[in-house]
Motif scaffolding. Structure first.
Motif, short mmCIF file in Angstrom:
data_model
loop_
_atom_site.label_atom_id
_atom_site.label_comp_id
_atom_site.label_asym_id
_atom_site.label_seq_id
_atom_site.Cartn_x
_atom_site.Cartn_y
_atom_site.Cartn_z
N LEU A 112 -100.89 62.10 31.06
CA LEU A 112 -102.15 62.76 30.69
C LEU A 112 -102.15 64.22 31.13
O LEU A 112 -102.49 65.12 30.36
N ILE A 113 -101.72 64.45 32.36
CA ILE A 113 -101.75 65.81 32.92
C ILE A 113 -100.58 66.65 32.41
O ILE A 113 -100.76 67.76 31.90
N VAL A 114 -99.37 66.10 32.55
CA VAL A 114 -98.16 66.89 32.25
C VAL A 114 -98.04 67.18 30.76
O VAL A 114 -97.82 68.32 30.35
N VAL A 115 -98.20 66.15 29.93
CA VAL A 115 -98.06 66.36 28.48
C VAL A 115 -99.24 67.16 27.94
O VAL A 115 -99.08 67.97 27.02
N GLY A 116 -100.41 66.97 28.53
CA GLY A 116 -101.54 67.81 28.16
C GLY A 116 -101.25 69.27 28.44
O GLY A 116 -101.55 70.15 27.62
N LEU A 117 -100.64 69.55 29.59
CA LEU A 117 -100.28 70.92 29.94
C LEU A 117 -99.19 71.45 29.01
O LEU A 117 -99.21 72.63 28.61
N MET A 118 -98.26 70.58 28.62
CA MET A 118 -97.23 70.98 27.65
C MET A 118 -97.86 71.44 26.35
O MET A 118 -97.50 72.49 25.80
N GLY A 119 -98.79 70.65 25.83
CA GLY A 119 -99.45 71.00 24.58
C GLY A 119 -100.26 72.29 24.70
O GLY A 119 -100.28 73.12 23.78
N LEU A 120 -100.91 72.45 25.85
CA LEU A 120 -101.71 73.66 26.08
C LEU A 120 -100.84 74.91 26.06
O LEU A 120 -101.13 75.89 25.36
#
Length: 199
Positions: A112-120
């Motif tokens: 949730l955190i890491v992939v969300g940050l990747m997309g951001l």
């Protein structure tokens, strides 16, 4: 009357500047909104990330992680064309949901955190104007976030600084595979899709 002309011109210029500031403010406000279309796109791409993460999984190394899947393909596509917010939400939510319904539930908060940050970050770099150099830079940034984020997360899961290193090759292959598929697709559809989006 002659003396009044400069005053009138100055008043008109101030009014014009004021209207321009208001127009700029309206544009910034519109850009900051999360529209109904954004919500719909987030839903569609969250589903695509979920499906392509959950149903295309290959374990390549005997570690806690080390899965290769195609969930990054819709993530990169969404972030490239629809921006950082859609990219962050569909990436984080899609992969976290996939973790929750597979044996990898413990990874859901990390995803949730890491992939969300990747997309951001991917969306911020490309900025809805995908070019080959921007896409390469965005992929490199996503890879760095992936490696660092999952390494730190797996330290908490395994209690070891060495065990998480086993997942690094798989995570690299995962991002590279996603980019190899996503980047050509993005570049091929860029012109027609941008024409539609800009109408």
């Amino acid at each position: 009357l002659h003396d009044a002309l400069p005053i009138l011109q100055e008043a008109k210029e101030k009014q014009k500047r004021g209207s321009l500031r208001m127009s700029e403010l309206q544009v910034k406000t519109a850009e900051s909104r999360f529209s109904v279309l954004d919500v719909a796109l987030t839903g569609v791409f969250t589903a695509l990330v979920f499906v392509m993460t959950m149903f295309v999984q290959v374990q390549i190394i005997p570690a806690q992680g080390g899965l290769v899947h195609l969930g990054n393909v819709p993530l990169f596509f969404a972030a490239a064309f629809f921006g950082k917010k859609v990219g962050a939400l569909c990436g984080g939510l899609g992969m976290a949901l996939s973790d929750l319904v597979t044996p990898w539930q413990i990874y859901a908060p990390i995803s949730l955190i890491v992939v969300g940050l990747m997309g951001l970050v991917f969306g911020m770099i490309v900025n809805k104007k995908p070019t080959f150099p921007k896409l390469l830079l965005a992929t490199a940034a996503a890879l760095a976030i992936k490696l660092a984020g999952y390494y730190i997360g797996e330290i908490f899961i395994t209690g070891s600084f060495l065990v998480p290193l086993q997942s690094v090759p798989g995570n690299v292959i995962q991002i590279v595979t996603g980019a190899v598929i996503a980047i050509p697709v993005i570049l091929v559809v860029r012109k027609p899709l941008m024409n539609v989006l800009n109408k």
